[in-house]
Design a protein around this motif. Sequence first.
Motif, mmCIF file in Angstrom:
data_model
loop_
_atom_site.group_PDB
_atom_site.id
_atom_site.type_symbol
_atom_site.label_atom_id
_atom_site.label_comp_id
_atom_site.label_asym_id
_atom_site.label_seq_id
_atom_site.Cartn_x
_atom_site.Cartn_y
_atom_site.Cartn_z
ATOM 1 N N ALA A 1 5.695 -29.488 1.208
ATOM 2 C CA ALA A 1 6.907 -29.675 2.022
ATOM 3 C C ALA A 1 6.950 -31.056 2.676
ATOM 4 O O ALA A 1 8.010 -31.499 3.129
ATOM 5 C CB ALA A 1 6.984 -28.594 3.101
ATOM 6 N N ALA B 1 8.341 -28.223 -9.011
ATOM 7 C CA ALA B 1 8.576 -28.905 -10.296
ATOM 8 C C ALA B 1 9.848 -29.740 -10.259
ATOM 9 O O ALA B 1 9.999 -30.668 -11.057
ATOM 10 C CB ALA B 1 8.658 -27.892 -11.434
ATOM 11 N N ILE C 1 12.401 -19.308 3.590
ATOM 12 C CA ILE C 1 11.419 -20.216 4.178
ATOM 13 C C ILE C 1 10.682 -19.433 5.260
ATOM 14 O O ILE C 1 11.222 -18.488 5.846
ATOM 15 C CB ILE C 1 12.018 -21.535 4.713
ATOM 16 C CG1 ILE C 1 13.009 -21.293 5.831
ATOM 17 C CG2 ILE C 1 12.641 -22.349 3.589
ATOM 18 C CD1 ILE C 1 13.289 -22.563 6.624
ATOM 19 N N LEU D 1 1.066 -33.557 -4.229
ATOM 20 C CA LEU D 1 2.446 -33.546 -4.753
ATOM 21 C C LEU D 1 2.458 -33.600 -6.280
ATOM 22 O O LEU D 1 3.350 -33.051 -6.913
ATOM 23 C CB LEU D 1 3.236 -34.724 -4.172
ATOM 24 C CG LEU D 1 3.359 -34.746 -2.645
ATOM 25 C CD1 LEU D 1 4.081 -36.002 -2.178
ATOM 26 C CD2 LEU D 1 4.080 -33.495 -2.129
ATOM 27 N N LYS E 1 -6.695 -24.899 -2.032
ATOM 28 C CA LYS E 1 -5.744 -25.520 -1.109
ATOM 29 C C LYS E 1 -6.282 -26.888 -0.676
ATOM 30 O O LYS E 1 -7.393 -26.980 -0.141
ATOM 31 C CB LYS E 1 -5.599 -24.566 0.092
ATOM 32 C CG LYS E 1 -5.070 -25.189 1.356
ATOM 33 C CD LYS E 1 -3.570 -25.356 1.294
ATOM 34 C CE LYS E 1 -3.064 -26.220 2.417
ATOM 35 N NZ LYS E 1 -2.773 -27.607 2.036
#
Length: 368
Positions: free
Chosen positions: A56, A277, A306, A352, A360
Amino acid sequence: MTSNPRVVFAERPAYGELPAVGKHLIFDSSPTIDLDNVPLNGGFLTKTLILSPEPAMRERMRDPSSVSYTTTFVVGAPLIGFGIVVVLRSEKDDVKAGEYMYGMTPWEAYTVQPYVEGRVEFKSEEWAPETFDMDSLALRVVPSLKDAGLPLTTHASILGTPGLTAFVGFEGLVEAKAGSTIFVSSGASGVGSMVIQLAKLKGMKVIASAGSDAKVEYMRSLGADFPFNYKKQSYESALAQHGPINVFWDNVGGEVLDAALVALVPRSRAIICGVIAIDNAPPTERYRLKNTDLILKKRLELRGFIVPDLIPQFIGRFVVEVPMLVAQGKLRSVECVTEGIENAPQALIDTLKGREAPGKPVVVVAKE
Ligand SMILES: NC(=O)c1ccc[n+]([C@@H]2O[C@H](COP(=O)([O-])OP(=O)(O)OC[C@H]3O[C@@H](n4cnc5c(N)ncnc54)[C@H](OP(=O)(O)O)[C@@H]3O)[C@@H](O)[C@H]2O)c1
């Protein structure tokens, strides 16, 4: 004086462009801070321990005029993202030196967290639907963080926003039934790895995709029944082999959603959690869905969410149930660790782009 390095957001990347180190993201080692005497003005001084590069954050680099679900970064200021900090000094009644906190914090080694009129720094165990508001994404005290006996990185992973996103979305939207089939895209991501495990706890059959063989093995170790590498086997062929599916949890968007529309049974649901993507692609270069007729023909539901949409309803259960399941070994996570704030810009870019190693992404800025 103590060195206070930071990661500055220097320039907005163009639509479709990945940020670059030295251009959009600059590591600045020149600032210093006087830890004993810097004025707090009613706020508190924190030392950054862990930073969490998250997809994000690309959205927060966008032009402020474009429509979004989130705020944008300020050019010339440090990046802001989820992290774990320890309090060094405080002038705020509800925050004490030595306490550990989790939430939004600048990407710098030390921060004077400003006093915000009216804001109560929630203790995480006290979170409940009636106390939640958007300020809760700001730093909150996590009393159990140091005592839980888990690596600090776990609190930015399964016990942080990725785990929270998966939990609230799963509990709120999946309507899990034992024996039914869920397909999870980006199943080795922070969010995806938690969805796989929650689905297995409910007795679901899990199909899951990721972009490397190491990630396929990771998803298998979490209990996924049919993990596959989408770079080696197409989504269509994997879903034809192991489907049909009753639920699709999408962390990716584009081509995988098209394939899932074919595999979903009539009157079922796709939960749109992420579009990584297509996030970075200009609208004219984005994958165009071909199977949208099936939304009508099969009466499918596409449900975007969200995390703040569902937090009020499920935060109370998250802070109680998930640490317990982690302590019992019924839920687990792997973190992909980068050491040093100087390497944080590249860690964000790798996040990204997607990386080979499972887990993670987290950046360890300081150990204590
Ligand atoms: N709705 C919400 O409130 C909310 C909250 C948090 C996160 N999210 C979304 O959930 C998703 C997962 O987030 P996370 O923090 O768990 O991510 P993460 O652990 O950082 O993992 C991101 C993964 O996305 C995959 N990826 C990157 N580019 C891709 C592409 N072009 N095609 C397919 N996969 C790609 C990569 O894995 P592979 O190697 O498998 O490709 C990468 O490792 C993201 O889309 C994020 O935006 C949504």
